[in-house]
Design an enzyme around this catalytic site. Structure first.
Site, PDB file in Angstrom:
ATOM      1  N   ASP A  62     -11.515   3.629  -5.856  1.00 21.41           N
ATOM      2  CA  ASP A  62     -10.257   3.500  -6.412  1.00 21.41           C
ATOM      3  C   ASP A  62      -9.625   2.382  -5.904  1.00 21.41           C
ATOM      4  O   ASP A  62      -9.736   1.971  -4.637  1.00 21.41           O
ATOM      5  CB  ASP A  62      -9.329   4.543  -6.374  1.00 21.41           C
ATOM      6  CG  ASP A  62      -9.238   5.263  -7.736  1.00 21.41           C
ATOM      7  OD1 ASP A  62      -9.522   4.863  -8.781  1.00 21.41           O
ATOM      8  OD2 ASP A  62      -8.897   6.488  -7.459  1.00 21.41           O
TER       9      ASP A  62
ATOM     10  N   GLU B  33      -8.125  10.663 -18.424  1.00 14.95           N
ATOM     11  CA  GLU B  33      -7.704  11.688 -17.457  1.00 14.95           C
ATOM     12  C   GLU B  33      -6.294  12.125 -18.667  1.00 14.95           C
ATOM     13  O   GLU B  33      -5.586  11.869 -19.077  1.00 14.95           O
ATOM     14  CB  GLU B  33      -6.963  11.236 -16.278  1.00 14.95           C
ATOM     15  CG  GLU B  33      -6.367  12.391 -15.569  1.00 14.95           C
ATOM     16  CD  GLU B  33      -5.966  12.033 -14.129  1.00 14.95           C
ATOM     17  OE1 GLU B  33      -6.351  11.184 -13.613  1.00 14.95           O
ATOM     18  OE2 GLU B  33      -5.410  12.887 -13.593  1.00 14.95           O
TER      19      GLU B  33
HETATM   20  O1  KIV Z   1      -8.109   9.602  -7.650  1.00  8.12           O
HETATM   21  C1  KIV Z   1      -8.786  10.195  -8.394  1.00  8.12           C
HETATM   22  O2  KIV Z   1      -9.359  11.257  -7.717  1.00  8.12           O
HETATM   23  C2  KIV Z   1      -8.741  10.088  -9.722  1.00  8.12           C
HETATM   24  C3  KIV Z   1      -9.574  11.426 -10.347  1.00  8.12           C
HETATM   25  C4  KIV Z   1      -8.316  11.990 -11.198  1.00  8.12           C
HETATM   26  C5  KIV Z   1     -10.862  11.273 -11.215  1.00  8.12           C
HETATM   27  O3  KIV Z   1      -8.821   9.209 -10.295  1.00  8.12           O
END
Ligand code: KIV
Length: 267
Positions: free
Chosen positions: A91, A189
Site C-alpha cells: 500500500d 472494498e
Molecule cells: O490495508 C489493507 O489491508 C487493505 C485491505 C482492506 C485490503 O487495503
C-alpha cells in the site's frame, strides 16, 4: 535483511490476468511479517498485500492515517523475506501519492527497497494521472475503490459505498478510467455485490473484492480478521482458524474456499 531474491514459479501481473481469463479466482491476504508471509506463501496465496491496515492491526490505531512510507517499507521488507511464489503488493499510505511525482518517488521505494511487485493506492478518478505516471515508469498499480479507509473522515465512517445509482455509475466509470490509465488490478472494498460483479464483468483486469460479494475475480481479507484476532471483526469476514486447528490449515482452507467460490457465501 536480503531483498531481490530469485524466485521460481512466482505469480506475476501476467499470471493474474491469465487467472481472470481462465475464470480461476485469485486468493489474496494481507501480511506484515516474514513468518506469516511464509505460511501464506506455502498455503498457495496468489497475492500478499502489505496493507496500511497495519496502522490498526499492528500499531493499534483507530485509523490507517498515521502510517508512514518508512513503516510500509519496513514491513514490506519483512514480508518479502517470507515469500517465494506469491506476488508482493504494498500500500501507498495516506498522502504519499498526493501528486504523480510524489507517488513515483514513494512507489519507487517499495520496489527498490522491498522488492515489491505492485503498489496499491486508494482513489477514484482523481488518481488517473497518478496511475498513468506510475504506469509510464513501469510500476504495476492496483487501484482501490469503494470504501477507502484513508478517507474515513470525509466518508464519516467505515461504511458500504456505491449504494445509490449515481455513486454506483461513478464507481464503474472510475474503474474503467483507471484501467485505461494502466491499472493492473482493481480492489473493491465494501461495495454492493451486484455493483462489484458489474465492475468485474466490464473490466479486462482482475477485480479483487473485500466485503463485496462473490462476483469478483478474487477475494482478499485482512489476516487478523481471517484468523479471528481482530478487536472488531467485520461482518463479511470469517474466522478460518476456528475449525482448522492451525494457521497453515486455516489459510489452505481459505485458498480452497476462494478457488471454489465457497467464500464469501451468498451475494
Ligand atoms: O490495508 C489493507 O489491508 C487493505 C485491505 C482492506 C485490503 O487495503
Amino acid at each position: 535483511m536480503s531483498v531481490h531474491t530469485s524466485r521460481r514459479g512466482e505469480v506475476t501481473v501476467d499470471s493474474l490476468a491469465a487467472m481472470k481469463r481462465d475464470g480461476r479466482p485469485i486468493a489474496a491476504m494481507t501480511a506484515y511479517d516474514a513468518s506469516f508471509a511464509r505460511l501464506l506463501d506455502e498455503a498457495g496465496l496468489d497475492v500478499v498485500l502489505v496493507g496500511d491496515s497495519l496502522g490498526m492491526v499492528i500499531q493499534g490505531g483507530s485509523t490507517t492515517l498515521p502510517v508512514t512510507v518508512d513503516d510500509m517499507v519496513y514491513h514490506a521488507r519483512c514480508v518479502r523475506a517470507g515469500l517465494d511464489r506469491a506476488l508482493l503488493m504494498v500500500d501507498l499510505p495516506f498522502l504519499s501519492f498526493s501528486t504523480p511525482e510524489v507517488a513515483v518517488a514513494n512507489a519507487g521505494r517499495m520496489l527498490k527497497e522491498a522488492d515489491a511487485q505492485m503498489v496499491k493506492l486508494e482513489g477514484g478518478g482523481a488518481q488517473v494521472d497518478t496511475v498513468a505516471r506510475l504506469t509510464e515508469c513501469g510500476i504495476p498499480v492496483c487501484a482501490h475503490l469503494g470504501l477507502k479507509p484513508q478517507s474515513v473522515h470525509k466518508l464519516g465512517g467505515y461504511r458500504m459505498q456505491g449504494r445509490d445509482e449515481a455513486s454506483a455509475r461513478a464507481m464503474l466509470e472510475d474503474a474503467l478510467a483507471l484501467e485505461a490509465a494502466g491499472a493492473d488490478l482493481v480492489l473493491l472494498e465494501c461495495v454492493p455485490a451486484t455493483l462489484a460483479e458489474e465492475v468485474a464483468r466490464n473490466l479486462r483486469v482482475p477485480v479483487i473484492g473485500i466485503g463485496s460479494g462473490s462476483g469478483c475475480d478474487g477475494q482478499i481479507l485482512v489476516l487478523h480478521d481471517a484468523i479471528g484476532v481482530s478487536a472488531r471483526m467485520p461482518g463479511f469476514a470469517r474466522d478460518f482458524l476456528a475449525d482448522a486447528g492451525s494457521i497453515h490449515a486455516a489459510m489452505t482452507t481459505y485458498v480452497a474456499d476462494v478457488r471454489a467460490r465457497r467464500f464469501p457465501t451468498g451475494k
